[in-house]
Design an enzyme around this catalytic site. Structure first.
Site, PDB file in Angstrom:
ATOM      1  N   HIS A   1       0.852  -1.195   0.000  1.00 44.63           N
ATOM      2  CA  HIS A   1       0.000   0.000   0.000  1.00 44.63           C
ATOM      3  C   HIS A   1       0.885   1.242   0.000  1.00 44.63           C
ATOM      4  O   HIS A   1       1.934   1.260   0.630  1.00 44.63           O
ATOM      5  CB  HIS A   1      -0.902   0.013   1.247  1.00 44.63           C
TER       6      HIS A   1
ATOM      7  N   ASP B   1      -7.987  -5.278  -0.208  1.00 43.99           N
ATOM      8  CA  ASP B   1      -8.415  -6.169  -1.293  1.00 43.99           C
ATOM      9  C   ASP B   1      -8.010  -7.617  -1.081  1.00 43.99           C
ATOM     10  O   ASP B   1      -8.462  -8.494  -1.822  1.00 43.99           O
ATOM     11  CB  ASP B   1      -7.830  -5.661  -2.620  1.00 43.99           C
TER      12      ASP B   1
HETATM   13  C1  SDX Z   1      -6.282  -0.062  -3.036  1.00 46.51           C
HETATM   14  O1  SDX Z   1      -4.418   4.452  -2.147  1.00 46.51           O
HETATM   15  C2  SDX Z   1      -5.385   3.820  -1.497  1.00 46.51           C
HETATM   16  O2  SDX Z   1      -5.801   4.193  -0.417  1.00 46.51           O
HETATM   17  C3  SDX Z   1      -5.986   2.606  -2.244  1.00 46.51           C
HETATM   18  C4  SDX Z   1      -6.993   1.778  -1.477  1.00 46.51           C
HETATM   19  C5  SDX Z   1      -8.271   2.572  -1.222  1.00 46.51           C
HETATM   20  O3  SDX Z   1      -9.000   2.213  -0.280  1.00 46.51           O
HETATM   21  O4  SDX Z   1      -8.604   3.459  -2.074  1.00 46.51           O
HETATM   22  O5  SDX Z   1      -6.449   1.364  -0.236  1.00 46.51           O
HETATM   23  C6  SDX Z   1      -7.417   0.557  -2.279  1.00 46.51           C
HETATM   24  O6  SDX Z   1      -6.100   0.253  -4.181  1.00 46.51           O
HETATM   25  C7  SDX Z   1      -5.369  -1.018  -2.323  1.00 46.51           C
HETATM   26  C8  SDX Z   1      -4.173  -1.505  -3.213  1.00 46.51           C
HETATM   27  C9  SDX Z   1      -4.680  -2.607  -4.145  1.00 46.51           C
HETATM   28  N1  SDX Z   1      -3.634  -3.001  -5.074  1.00 46.51           N
HETATM   29  C10 SDX Z   1      -2.949  -4.140  -4.960  1.00 46.51           C
HETATM   30  O7  SDX Z   1      -3.112  -4.944  -4.036  1.00 46.51           O
HETATM   31  C11 SDX Z   1      -1.961  -4.429  -6.092  1.00 46.51           C
HETATM   32  C12 SDX Z   1      -0.639  -4.988  -5.531  1.00 46.51           C
HETATM   33  N2  SDX Z   1       0.075  -3.949  -4.793  1.00 46.51           N
HETATM   34  C13 SDX Z   1       0.875  -3.062  -5.533  1.00 46.51           C
HETATM   35  O8  SDX Z   1       1.055  -3.141  -6.854  1.00 46.51           O
HETATM   36  C14 SDX Z   1       1.448  -1.871  -4.772  1.00 46.51           C
HETATM   37  O9  SDX Z   1       1.775  -2.292  -3.506  1.00 46.51           O
HETATM   38  C15 SDX Z   1       0.551  -0.667  -4.711  1.00 46.51           C
HETATM   39  C16 SDX Z   1       0.042  -0.287  -6.058  1.00 46.51           C
HETATM   40  C17 SDX Z   1      -0.607  -0.918  -3.814  1.00 46.51           C
HETATM   41  C18 SDX Z   1       1.374   0.501  -4.127  1.00 46.51           C
HETATM   42  O10 SDX Z   1       2.322   0.845  -5.065  1.00 46.51           O
HETATM   43  P1  SDX Z   1       3.503   1.878  -4.704  1.00 46.51           P
HETATM   44  O11 SDX Z   1       3.193   2.622  -3.463  1.00 46.51           O
HETATM   45  O12 SDX Z   1       3.812   2.640  -5.939  1.00 46.51           O
HETATM   46  O13 SDX Z   1       4.697   0.910  -4.324  1.00 46.51           O
HETATM   47  P2  SDX Z   1       5.750   0.319  -5.366  1.00 46.51           P
HETATM   48  O14 SDX Z   1       5.033  -0.337  -6.504  1.00 46.51           O
HETATM   49  O15 SDX Z   1       6.751   1.370  -5.685  1.00 46.51           O
HETATM   50  O16 SDX Z   1       6.423  -0.836  -4.493  1.00 46.51           O
HETATM   51  C19 SDX Z   1       7.516  -0.538  -3.591  1.00 46.51           C
HETATM   52  C20 SDX Z   1       8.351  -1.826  -3.563  1.00 46.51           C
HETATM   53  C21 SDX Z   1       8.800  -2.260  -4.972  1.00 46.51           C
HETATM   54  O17 SDX Z   1       9.969  -3.030  -4.816  1.00 46.51           O
HETATM   55  P3  SDX Z   1      11.444  -2.279  -5.013  1.00 46.51           P
HETATM   56  O18 SDX Z   1      11.367  -1.548  -6.324  1.00 46.51           O
HETATM   57  O19 SDX Z   1      11.573  -1.392  -3.802  1.00 46.51           O
HETATM   58  O20 SDX Z   1      12.419  -3.430  -5.022  1.00 46.51           O
HETATM   59  O21 SDX Z   1       7.544  -2.915  -3.069  1.00 46.51           O
HETATM   60  C22 SDX Z   1       7.387  -3.899  -4.105  1.00 46.51           C
HETATM   61  C23 SDX Z   1       7.721  -3.204  -5.418  1.00 46.51           C
HETATM   62  O22 SDX Z   1       8.185  -4.155  -6.375  1.00 46.51           O
HETATM   63  N3  SDX Z   1       5.964  -4.323  -4.066  1.00 46.51           N
HETATM   64  C24 SDX Z   1       5.545  -5.562  -4.245  1.00 46.51           C
HETATM   65  C25 SDX Z   1       4.150  -5.503  -4.083  1.00 46.51           C
HETATM   66  N4  SDX Z   1       3.770  -4.250  -3.820  1.00 46.51           N
HETATM   67  C26 SDX Z   1       4.908  -3.519  -3.817  1.00 46.51           C
HETATM   68  N5  SDX Z   1       6.200  -6.711  -4.517  1.00 46.51           N
HETATM   69  C27 SDX Z   1       5.428  -7.824  -4.634  1.00 46.51           C
HETATM   70  N6  SDX Z   1       4.070  -7.860  -4.491  1.00 46.51           N
HETATM   71  C28 SDX Z   1       3.409  -6.713  -4.225  1.00 46.51           C
HETATM   72  N7  SDX Z   1       2.074  -6.718  -4.085  1.00 46.51           N
END
Ligand code: SDX
Length: 430
Positions: A308, A365
């Protein structure tokens, strides 16, 4: 600066940036004069460090894993309120008294019907149309019946629009589902409360009595509350963006629905169940192999429902849902292998250094889709349910933005890195 602001030294410029104090959470500095004084802009893809608004609606403590709406803890609201009660709180800033709530519920019943001409609208879609496409299109279609309420500066019109959106969305969602089944549309009933009415429109058939299961109605009520608002997330920021051009509320909400549909946002609840089903159907699958894939930068696989932008702790909504999942499954259909897979993935991820280092925890989610499935909803309806829940949050933010004297049309700058100037070559010479 002693007011909590900042002094910025940029080349031969020294700029005092005044503080924008917060009641809770991150304070801000006002960079409104930055570009005019220094010809420099900030760069912050995804706005991870940029506040776009001052708001009184929702506060998220990402470190402690806490969420409040208008100062009330999400746990209290989920345990003690009805969804329409929370919708009222988000829109008007206070919990309704008995009379206010009864009038609010009555207005929802009064406005739950769709104009009969809209029926043909559903016929225009193929049977397999994704219900999120129907939901956002229908939101704009509904607006054509209420153009007299489009003025964002007229408070009464905004409330009229808000009531119609909240009241009609369950009808649109249920009819989108019925469209996919080939069964007849079921009309809303004024003797049913909001959630029961929605379940009745979703699952009743004209050939027999349908009795709403109070356990399912109560579960869905909690689920909608948990989705009601969440600060400046992607879809809410989109609603504010579109509304900042003084587009009407219907158009702004339709845009928010499209932003929510993405699998990184509200579409994640569908993506989680698809992921769990893929694992369940993969004979070579193991929790370890999928955790390894999630960590592998060369593998596009991500652990959906994890991570998140704001929480670097357990999402309090996921905590409620995880407990809830067992209760609901016990009551409605018994065990679900996907829930066991989810719990094993969570346990493995939370003890894995990659996830710990990045503060990756289950978000709203991760468990919601499993519960929606247990309640009898098809997977492609999950994000629609998220949208019905988030609707009051979108409207409350749009209303706050519209009423904020500091609001200007949203128009970010860019850092141009393209070609400087090129000599034009006519087509016959290319
Ligand atoms: C919602 O914003 C809100 O409030 C949203 C929400 C709401 O109520 O409106 O809470 C609802 O949208 C929840 C999120 C649902 N999405 C997912 O579950 C999809 C999977 N998660 C992600 O793709 C990610 O965690 C996000 C999109 C939620 C957040 O993305 P960010 O903040 O841009 O973080 P990032 O992609 O830059 O990740 C940081 C690091 C990265 O690794 P490094 O580059 O540091 O090595 O964490 C890793 C990412 O690769 N990472 C994950 C991961 N999520 C982040 N690695 C594996 N699996 C994951 N799910």
């Amino acid at each position: 600066m002693d007011d909590g602001g900042a002094t910025l030294n940029l080349g031969d410029h020294t700029l005092d940036l005044s503080a924008v104090p917060a009641r809770m959470g991150n304070h801000g500095v006002d960079i409104g004069s930055l570009r005019a004084q220094t010809r420099t802009v900030t760069y912050d893809p995804g706005f991870a460090n940029t506040a776009s608004a001052q708001s009184t609606i929702t506060y998220i403590d990402g470190t402690a894993g806490k969420l409040t709406h208008r100062g009330y803890a999400i746990e209290d609201l989920a345990n003690s309120c009805g969804f329409l009660e929370v919708a009222f709180l988000l829109l008007f800033g206070h919990l309704p008294n008995k009379a206010e709530l009864e009038e609010w519920q009555a207005s929802m019943n009064r406005h739950s019907l769709l104009n009969e001409e809209l029926k043909r609208f559903f016929d225009a879609f193929p049977k397999q149309a994704h219900p999120m496409a129907i939901l956002s299109s229908a939101t704009n279609a509904i607006s054509t019946f209420y153009e007299e309420y489009h003025n964002p500066k007229d408070e009464a019109s905004v409330i009229e629009s808000a009531q119609r959106l909240i009241a009609k969305m369950p009808t649109v969602a249920a009819w989108a589902y019925k469209k996919s089944t080939g069964f007849p549309y079921i009309y809303p009933r004024n003797d049913l409360r909001y959630v029961a009415n929605f379940l009745h429109m979703m699952f009743a058939l004209p050939t027999e009595e349908y009795h709403v299961d109070p356990v399912i109605a109560k579960a869905l009520n909690v689920l909608l509350i948990l989705h009601a608002d969440h600060g400046q997330n992607c879809s809410t920021a989109t609603v504010r963006f579109v509304g900042s051009s003084q587009a009407n509320l219907f158009a702004s909400v339709a845009a928010g629905m499209n932003a929510l549909w993405g699998p990184l946002h509200g579409g994640a609840n569908q993506a989680v169940v698809e992921m769990l089903a893929e694992i369940a159907n993969d004979p070579s699958a193991s929790t370890e192999s999928y955790i390894a894939r999630a960590k592998d930068k060369n593998d596009p696989f991500r652990l959906m429902g994890f991570g998140h932008r704001v929480y670097n702790n357990y999402d309090p909504r996921a905590r409620i849902l995880k407990k809830f999942a067992d209760d609901v499954l016990d009551r409605v259909e018994g065990d679900d292998p996907l829930l066991r897979i989810a719990e094993e993935l969570e346990e493995a991820a939370l003890s894995d250094e990659y996830f710990q280092e990045r503060n990756l925890y289950p978000n709203v989610d991760f468990y919601s889709g499993i519960i929606f499935r247990a309640l009898g909803f098809p997977m492609r309806m999950f994000t629609v349910l998220f949208a019905i829940g988030r609707l009051p949050g979108w409207i409350a933010n749009w209303k706050e933005m519209t009423e904020d004297p500091a609001t200007r049309i949203a128009r970010p700058r860019q850092i141009y890195v393209g070609e400087e100037s090129r000599r034009f070559i006519p087509l016959h010479q290319r």
